[in-house]
Each structure stands twice: as C-alpha cells, then as structure tokens.
Write a protein that holds these residues in place. Sequence first.
Motif, PDB file in Angstrom:
ATOM      1  N   VAL A  75       0.738  -0.983  -0.062  1.00 60.64           N
ATOM      2  CA  VAL A  75      -0.159   0.141   0.054  1.00 60.64           C
ATOM      3  C   VAL A  75       0.937   1.296  -0.121  1.00 60.64           C
ATOM      4  O   VAL A  75       0.720   2.385  -0.801  1.00 60.64           O
ATOM      5  CB  VAL A  75      -1.042   0.136   1.158  1.00 60.64           C
ATOM      6  CG1 VAL A  75      -1.879   1.285   1.005  1.00 60.64           C
ATOM      7  CG2 VAL A  75      -1.740  -1.027   1.308  1.00 60.64           C
ATOM      8  N   TRP A  76       2.011   1.309   0.718  1.00 52.86           N
ATOM      9  CA  TRP A  76       2.734   2.324   0.839  1.00 52.86           C
ATOM     10  C   TRP A  76       3.550   2.766  -0.555  1.00 52.86           C
ATOM     11  O   TRP A  76       3.698   3.849  -1.075  1.00 52.86           O
ATOM     12  CB  TRP A  76       3.912   2.412   1.757  1.00 52.86           C
ATOM     13  CG  TRP A  76       3.228   2.152   3.285  1.00 52.86           C
ATOM     14  CD1 TRP A  76       2.434   3.059   3.823  1.00 52.86           C
ATOM     15  CD2 TRP A  76       4.001   1.575   4.412  1.00 52.86           C
ATOM     16  NE1 TRP A  76       2.438   2.971   5.173  1.00 52.86           N
ATOM     17  CE2 TRP A  76       3.089   2.097   5.558  1.00 52.86           C
ATOM     18  CE3 TRP A  76       5.044   0.678   4.622  1.00 52.86           C
ATOM     19  CZ2 TRP A  76       3.591   1.567   6.753  1.00 52.86           C
ATOM     20  CZ3 TRP A  76       5.214   0.120   5.691  1.00 52.86           C
ATOM     21  CH2 TRP A  76       4.692   0.427   7.036  1.00 52.86           C
ATOM     22  N   LEU A 114       2.249   2.511  -3.210  1.00 56.13           N
ATOM     23  CA  LEU A 114       0.933   3.183  -4.318  1.00 56.13           C
ATOM     24  C   LEU A 114       1.676   4.990  -4.488  1.00 56.13           C
ATOM     25  O   LEU A 114       1.753   5.232  -5.575  1.00 56.13           O
ATOM     26  CB  LEU A 114      -0.383   3.202  -3.707  1.00 56.13           C
ATOM     27  CG  LEU A 114      -0.749   1.949  -3.606  1.00 56.13           C
ATOM     28  CD1 LEU A 114      -2.087   1.919  -3.087  1.00 56.13           C
ATOM     29  CD2 LEU A 114      -1.076   1.428  -4.951  1.00 56.13           C
ATOM     30  N   ARG A 143      -0.825  11.412  -0.581  1.00 57.18           N
ATOM     31  CA  ARG A 143      -1.997  10.512  -0.904  1.00 57.18           C
ATOM     32  C   ARG A 143      -2.820  10.605   0.366  1.00 57.18           C
ATOM     33  O   ARG A 143      -2.563   9.419   1.199  1.00 57.18           O
ATOM     34  CB  ARG A 143      -1.619   9.186  -1.401  1.00 57.18           C
ATOM     35  CG  ARG A 143      -1.183   9.506  -2.853  1.00 57.18           C
ATOM     36  CD  ARG A 143      -0.585   8.138  -3.538  1.00 57.18           C
ATOM     37  NE  ARG A 143      -1.452   7.045  -3.541  1.00 57.18           N
ATOM     38  CZ  ARG A 143      -2.262   6.793  -4.625  1.00 57.18           C
ATOM     39  NH1 ARG A 143      -2.072   7.796  -5.727  1.00 57.18           N
ATOM     40  NH2 ARG A 143      -3.208   6.071  -4.857  1.00 57.18           N
ATOM     41  N   GLU A 150      -2.668   6.753   3.203  1.00 56.69           N
ATOM     42  CA  GLU A 150      -2.985   5.322   2.669  1.00 56.69           C
ATOM     43  C   GLU A 150      -2.260   4.276   3.375  1.00 56.69           C
ATOM     44  O   GLU A 150      -1.008   4.311   3.624  1.00 56.69           O
ATOM     45  CB  GLU A 150      -2.803   5.099   1.101  1.00 56.69           C
ATOM     46  CG  GLU A 150      -3.671   5.871   0.285  1.00 56.69           C
ATOM     47  CD  GLU A 150      -3.490   5.855  -1.284  1.00 56.69           C
ATOM     48  OE1 GLU A 150      -4.402   4.978  -1.806  1.00 56.69           O
ATOM     49  OE2 GLU A 150      -2.562   5.898  -1.882  1.00 56.69           O
ATOM     50  N   ASN A 193      -2.936   0.113   5.813  1.00 57.90           N
ATOM     51  CA  ASN A 193      -3.977  -0.818   6.265  1.00 57.90           C
ATOM     52  C   ASN A 193      -3.704  -0.502   7.706  1.00 57.90           C
ATOM     53  O   ASN A 193      -2.730  -0.897   8.212  1.00 57.90           O
ATOM     54  CB  ASN A 193      -3.495  -2.376   5.878  1.00 57.90           C
ATOM     55  CG  ASN A 193      -3.511  -2.638   4.473  1.00 57.90           C
ATOM     56  OD1 ASN A 193      -4.612  -2.113   3.870  1.00 57.90           O
ATOM     57  ND2 ASN A 193      -2.564  -3.589   4.106  1.00 57.90           N
ATOM     58  N   GLU A 248      -8.940  -0.394   5.527  1.00 58.04           N
ATOM     59  CA  GLU A 248      -8.088  -0.583   4.561  1.00 58.04           C
ATOM     60  C   GLU A 248      -8.419   0.853   3.709  1.00 58.04           C
ATOM     61  O   GLU A 248      -9.350   0.996   3.130  1.00 58.04           O
ATOM     62  CB  GLU A 248      -8.391  -1.601   3.487  1.00 58.04           C
ATOM     63  CG  GLU A 248      -8.135  -2.868   4.116  1.00 58.04           C
ATOM     64  CD  GLU A 248      -8.296  -3.941   3.283  1.00 58.04           C
ATOM     65  OE1 GLU A 248      -8.870  -4.084   2.202  1.00 58.04           O
ATOM     66  OE2 GLU A 248      -8.212  -5.124   3.644  1.00 58.04           O
ATOM     67  N   ARG A 259      -7.614   3.718   1.335  1.00 57.21           N
ATOM     68  CA  ARG A 259      -7.031   4.024   0.003  1.00 57.21           C
ATOM     69  C   ARG A 259      -7.765   5.069  -0.578  1.00 57.21           C
ATOM     70  O   ARG A 259      -9.049   5.478  -0.652  1.00 57.21           O
ATOM     71  CB  ARG A 259      -7.261   2.659  -1.030  1.00 57.21           C
ATOM     72  CG  ARG A 259      -7.215   1.303  -0.425  1.00 57.21           C
ATOM     73  CD  ARG A 259      -5.443   1.041  -0.450  1.00 57.21           C
ATOM     74  NE  ARG A 259      -5.294  -0.120  -0.174  1.00 57.21           N
ATOM     75  CZ  ARG A 259      -5.113  -0.862   1.025  1.00 57.21           C
ATOM     76  NH1 ARG A 259      -5.397   0.170   2.107  1.00 57.21           N
ATOM     77  NH2 ARG A 259      -4.879  -2.079   1.143  1.00 57.21           N
ATOM     78  N   HIS A 268     -13.217   7.179   4.148  1.00 60.55           N
ATOM     79  CA  HIS A 268     -13.506   5.711   5.013  1.00 60.55           C
ATOM     80  C   HIS A 268     -14.223   5.982   6.331  1.00 60.55           C
ATOM     81  O   HIS A 268     -13.734   6.721   6.958  1.00 60.55           O
ATOM     82  CB  HIS A 268     -12.181   5.235   5.165  1.00 60.55           C
ATOM     83  CG  HIS A 268     -12.411   3.689   5.453  1.00 60.55           C
ATOM     84  ND1 HIS A 268     -12.013   2.786   4.603  1.00 60.55           N
ATOM     85  CD2 HIS A 268     -12.378   3.108   6.597  1.00 60.55           C
ATOM     86  CE1 HIS A 268     -12.226   1.746   5.085  1.00 60.55           C
ATOM     87  NE2 HIS A 268     -12.494   1.519   6.422  1.00 60.55           N
TER      88      HIS A 268
END
Length: 296
Positions: free
Chosen positions: A188-189, A191, A207, A261, A263, A281, A283, A289
């Motif tokens: 994820v990082w 991204l 992000r 972003e 988890n 999660e 994103r 979220h």
Amino acid sequence: MKIGATRTVLANDEDLLAVLEKAGIQPDGESLGLLYELNSAQLTSTLPKGFAIVLPTVDAADGATPLPNGRLRLTRATPVKKRIEDNAVLLQQHAAPLKRQLPKLNASVSKDMKRAARFRELAGPLVDQFDLIRLAVLSRRLALNTEALEQIALASDRLVSLLRDIRRRGLNSADLDWLETLADDVDVWMLAFKETKAPGELPGRSRLVKVRVRTVRMSGGAKVEVPGLRVQYAPEALASVGIGVRQFARLTSPAEQPLPEANYRIWTGDGPPNASSVRAEVRMAFGEHEVELLVP
C-alpha cells in the motif's frame, strides 16, 4: 534547517512554481510537499489574484547554503529520511546472508525448508521495495507526506531488527506472520511511489484520505453514539508490535482526520488494540472511509 511559515496574499495571478522561486525556494517535490501540508486549500499550477497562501520560510541565520541560482533547497523530516536510507542499505546487508544461512539455523529440516522458502518469497521483495523507497526519497521528485514517511521508517527499523534476530536465533512462524503483515502494508505504501506524472505536471498532493470514526454501543437493540472517546490508530504491521501508534486529534463521536493510505488497526482507549479494534483499508481509490467501533 529551521523551516517556518508566512501567509501572503497574491497581488496578481501567479504560477505556483514561480511563487516558490520568488520566495527564494527551489521548486521540487520536497518544497511542494511542504506547501501542500501548510495549505489546506487545493493548490493548482496557476493561482488567482487575491489567493491567500502560506509559504515556507527559512531563517537566514540558519546557515543554509543556497544553490547556484540563489534559491534554497528545503528538506523536511531529515532524520526520518536518513533512517529510511540507512535501513535500506542494512536490509540488503542482512537479507543476503540469511538467504544462504536458512534453513541451517534451525533443527527441523523439513519444517524449516518450508519456512526458509517462504522467508525468501517475502524478504526479497520487501528489501527491493524499501530500496525503491530510498531512491524515491533521494530523488526529491515526490511530494511525500511526513506521517507516511515516519510509518515507513518505523517499519524499516523493525525489519532491520528482526533480520538481526533471525540471524542470531533462527526463523520462527511468528516472524513469517509479521513479514506477511508487513508485505501487505508495504504494497500500500508503494502506491505513493509509483505515481507517474506527465512532463511538466506538478507532483500531486500527498495521498491522504479522510477517515471518520464513530463509536457506538448497543442500547435496547439500537446503536447509540458514544461521545468523548479517544481513538488510536497504527498501520497493521506496526500496531501488532506496539509501535507507531497515534491518536486522532479530536475525541468521538465522530472523530475524523486525513490519514495516509495504509492498512490500519483502529481502536478506542489509551492502551494497545482491544476487542473493539477494527481493520481499515484506507485507499484514495475507495474515497472517504467510515469506521464504526462497537464499545462496551
């Protein structure tokens, strides 16, 4: 480098990069990242007359050395970035001999062969990813978020320590479980480090995703919001070993703030994750979220 801030109102339409240059600051991912963090309003490549912008400043007495063009190159979170760079090198130094040593370190060959194979599957990509992050940080092309960098630095600290431990006492199933969790987090990082821009396009704002947490309890078969509770969070790999825990700035309910972003493990109270904790999660692709924590 001591970095301050000052607010100014533009007298004319201005190019964003030119605004930085006039302030004596070299435009790059670092200075733009700081500019994004100082300004909650959306910044575009061209800013209109009358736009109020907060600009970074550097104390002239700080001893910063200007570039040949006379502008200063800003660097944020220098100790954190140095840890990321140093750890990326250490990871390569520790991982290479481990791949040769395993499964010799342990006694049960059949079980250890499987563990060693899984270790290689996890450790190889992780070491490569942390090295890519190191190179991206050095390039100064990206407007990186300082909280995300701290998360990455803490994860790399822990991974270096774990590889040292494995070299000393061998590999166990708990090590592999943590490496699995870390691999998910690093994906994820990454991204943020894989964003591509067209020639001349500015690095995007970090992000960040707004996360809103509501705390509720069941009363008479219905959910009732519970105010005044503290919310803590950390990326899963960090939360599982009790490091990198932060708090939402406000109490519930709701508590909300933008997060990089990742988890996350999110929970209430001042201690470690508890029975009310949930995985989130977060994103950009998913949008804002919402998290609901059921409390006693």
